[in-house]
Design a protein around this motif. Structure first.
Motif, short mmCIF file in Angstrom:
data_model
loop_
_atom_site.label_atom_id
_atom_site.label_comp_id
_atom_site.label_asym_id
_atom_site.label_seq_id
_atom_site.Cartn_x
_atom_site.Cartn_y
_atom_site.Cartn_z
N LEU B 76 7.22 15.52 2.22
CA LEU B 76 6.85 14.35 1.41
C LEU B 76 5.43 14.44 0.87
CD1 LEU B 76 7.69 11.68 0.27
CD2 LEU B 76 7.15 10.61 2.45
N LYS B 141 11.53 -3.49 -15.11
CA LYS B 141 12.34 -3.78 -13.92
C LYS B 141 12.30 -5.28 -13.64
CE LYS B 141 10.59 -0.68 -10.88
NZ LYS B 141 9.65 0.13 -11.64
N GLU B 145 13.12 -11.98 -5.86
CA GLU B 145 12.43 -12.17 -4.58
C GLU B 145 13.46 -12.61 -3.56
OE1 GLU B 145 9.44 -11.28 -4.65
OE2 GLU B 145 8.48 -11.86 -6.52
N GLU B 149 14.49 -14.73 3.06
CA GLU B 149 13.38 -14.50 3.98
C GLU B 149 12.26 -15.50 3.76
OE1 GLU B 149 12.19 -10.48 4.12
OE2 GLU B 149 14.11 -9.81 4.92
N HIS B 206 19.02 2.47 -15.74
CA HIS B 206 18.98 3.35 -14.57
C HIS B 206 19.48 2.60 -13.34
CE1 HIS B 206 17.02 6.16 -17.02
NE2 HIS B 206 15.80 5.64 -16.99
N ALA B 207 19.83 3.37 -12.34
CA ALA B 207 20.28 2.75 -11.08
C ALA B 207 19.12 1.94 -10.51
CB ALA B 207 20.69 3.83 -10.09
N GLN B 209 16.36 0.58 -8.16
CA GLN B 209 15.57 1.39 -7.22
C GLN B 209 15.75 0.94 -5.78
OE1 GLN B 209 11.39 1.62 -7.93
NE2 GLN B 209 11.61 3.11 -9.57
N ASN B 210 16.12 1.87 -4.93
CA ASN B 210 16.11 1.75 -3.47
C ASN B 210 16.02 0.34 -2.90
OD1 ASN B 210 13.39 2.08 -4.60
ND2 ASN B 210 12.65 1.99 -2.51
N LEU B 213 17.45 -0.04 0.74
CA LEU B 213 16.70 0.83 1.63
C LEU B 213 15.32 0.30 1.93
CD1 LEU B 213 17.61 4.15 -0.18
CD2 LEU B 213 18.69 3.23 1.86
N SER B 214 14.80 -0.48 1.01
CA SER B 214 13.38 -0.82 1.10
C SER B 214 13.07 -1.87 2.18
CB SER B 214 12.86 -1.31 -0.25
OG SER B 214 13.48 -2.54 -0.56
N ARG B 215 14.05 -2.67 2.57
CA ARG B 215 13.85 -3.73 3.55
C ARG B 215 12.67 -4.63 3.17
NH1 ARG B 215 12.84 -1.78 9.01
NH2 ARG B 215 11.58 -0.19 7.99
N THR B 216 12.46 -4.76 1.87
CA THR B 216 11.40 -5.63 1.39
C THR B 216 12.05 -6.74 0.57
OG1 THR B 216 11.16 -4.16 -0.49
CG2 THR B 216 9.62 -3.87 1.32
N PRO B 217 11.36 -7.83 0.35
CA PRO B 217 12.01 -8.96 -0.29
C PRO B 217 12.39 -8.76 -1.75
CG PRO B 217 9.72 -9.44 0.16
CD PRO B 217 10.03 -8.15 0.82
N GLY B 218 11.79 -7.84 -2.46
CA GLY B 218 12.17 -7.66 -3.86
C GLY B 218 13.48 -6.89 -3.99
N ASN B 223 16.77 -2.03 -13.87
CA ASN B 223 15.85 -0.90 -13.95
C ASN B 223 16.19 -0.19 -15.25
OD1 ASN B 223 14.07 1.14 -13.45
ND2 ASN B 223 15.30 2.14 -11.85
#
Lengths: 127, 278
Positions: B76, B141, B145, B149, B206-207, B209-210, B213-218, B223
């Motif tokens: 990475l 994008k 929100e 959560e 586009h697909a 974005q993640n 996977l991101s486990r974030t509120p957005g 996209n």
């Protein structure tokens, strides 16, 4: 930035010129752009880098921070408020699990509890 | 390497260096910044072949031969550094021309390999360069929100759930609200995309974005990339800026603009882009 031909091009927004958002950059350089078969044959699509790497980035925030990748901290939606919300959620889940365990505990046969206590005492004596 | 592959850039790089190609473009009208460096901290140079130019940089074989490259791409650290270097060169190039960006890690053995590539693909390159001439790409994008959560945090302080059942009930009602937000977000994204497409020469979806996977509120609900002429870019940016307020009004939606990018999303031939055209 130098002036562009055609002029009047607005300054960089987000990751375009600033180079801040790694996810946006990876999305473009790994997944868009023209594909030409070079002499060194690597098929990025085979490796599924985009998803794998992005998963890595978001999954191991600590690891990423270690490397100085902290783009999400510039992003209001992903900043500390977001992590606080996540903590609150975890907190709730833990409370629920605790309540379940307490309930189950109350139904447990008395001798099991006695045994557990005895074992706890014994190990206390060890230290 | 044999003597026929005499080094044309003189000094520094070794003869057995490979050639990393960043982009193909028309001959540059203005020089690139003198302090511009690419992959490996080495400045890129122009390899001119007829009316086409390849922007190339020497890279060491120990890093860019097939085996080490494959290994590096799993690292990475290395990947992000290389991606940033690649993008740095493309960005600089975009200030002086409308380049055709190549995908990361397009590597040739020597200059003659690069020339052969330019020769073989010349027709395709000219066609795409023509299409993106005078244009840049803007990324838009839309994020929803995570209302679920946010509510959790609000209720957490005052009244914590009394029991597991109470907690589950609360989650269920939150999920229903989330479903409604989701539909509103999709409607907003669709309408925004239609409007922006009307102000662009071309567009790509586009697909997202993640998002899971991101486990974030957005949650990324749109996209998209838009090909816009330089002359109309200011207008386009203002249009997107105006929609940011609308997004805030239509529930917890956030509109994000990135660019100007080189036309990354518009480098394919019209015929080899299946179904991505909006």
């Amino acid at each position: 930035m130098t002036a562009s031909p055609g002029g009047g091009l607005p300054g960089p927004y987000g990751s375009g010129g600033g180079g801040a958002n790694l996810a946006d950059i990876l999305e473009r350089v790994l997944d868009k752009g023209i594909v030409i078969a070079g002499d060194i044959k690597i098929n990025l699509l085979d490796i599924e880098l985009l998803t794998i790497k992005l998963r890595l980035i978001v999954a191991s925030i600590d690891k990423a921070k270690e490397m100085g990748i902290d783009w999400w901290e510039d992003d209001p939606a992903l900043s500390s408020g977001a992590r606080r919300a996540e903590l609150a959620r975890e907190n709730n889940e833990l409370k629920q699990r605790l309540a379940e365990l307490e309930e189950r505990d109350a139904l447990e046969p008395a001798e099991t509890k006695a045994e557990t206590k005895a074992r706890a005492k014994a190990s206390e004596g060890d230290t | 390497m044999n003597a026929a592959n005499a080094d044309q850039h003189g000094g520094g790089p070794h003869h057995d260096d490979l050639r990393y190609v960043y982009a193909v473009c028309r001959p540059l009208a203005a020089p690139l910044a003198a302090d511009l460096t690419g992959v490996g901290g080495v400045p890129p140079r122009q390899l001119v072949h007829g009316d086409l130019v390849a922007l190339v940089g020497p890279v060491p074989e120990r890093d860019f031969a097939e085996q080490p490259l494959r290994a590096h791409l799993e690292d990475l650290d290395w990947l992000s550094e290389t991606a940033r270097a690649h993008q740095r060169v493309i960005d600089a190039l975009t200030t002086v021309t409308c380049p055709l960006p190549l995908r990361l890690a397009t590597v040739f053995r020597d200059d003659s390999g690069v020339r052969a590539m330019l020769e073989d693909g010349s027709e395709r390159f000219r066609r795409v360069l023509e299409r993106i001439d005078g244009r840049v790409e803007w990324g838009v994008k839309v994020y929803m929100e995570n209302a679920e959560e946010a509510k959790d945090t609000a209720s957490e302080a005052s009244d914590a759930p009394r029991s597991g059942r109470d907690y589950l009930r609360r989650r269920r009602s939150q999920r229903t609200a989330q479903e409604e937000n989701w539909q509103r977000a999709e409607g907003f994204a669709r309408e925004l995309h239609e409007r922006l497409s009307g102000h662009a020469d071309d567009s790509r979806l586009h697909a997202p974005q993640n998002s899971e996977l991101s486990r974030t509120p957005g949650r990324n609900v749109l996209n998209a990339a838009y090909l816009v002429s330089r002359a109309h870019s200011e207008e386009f940016v203002e249009l997107v800026d105006r929609t940011k307020d609308e997004g805030a009004g239509a529930g917890p939606l956030r509109v994000e603009l990135t660019g100007p990018w080189a036309a990354y999303s518009f480098t394919g031939d019209a015929d080899d882009e299946e179904g991505t055209t909006a």
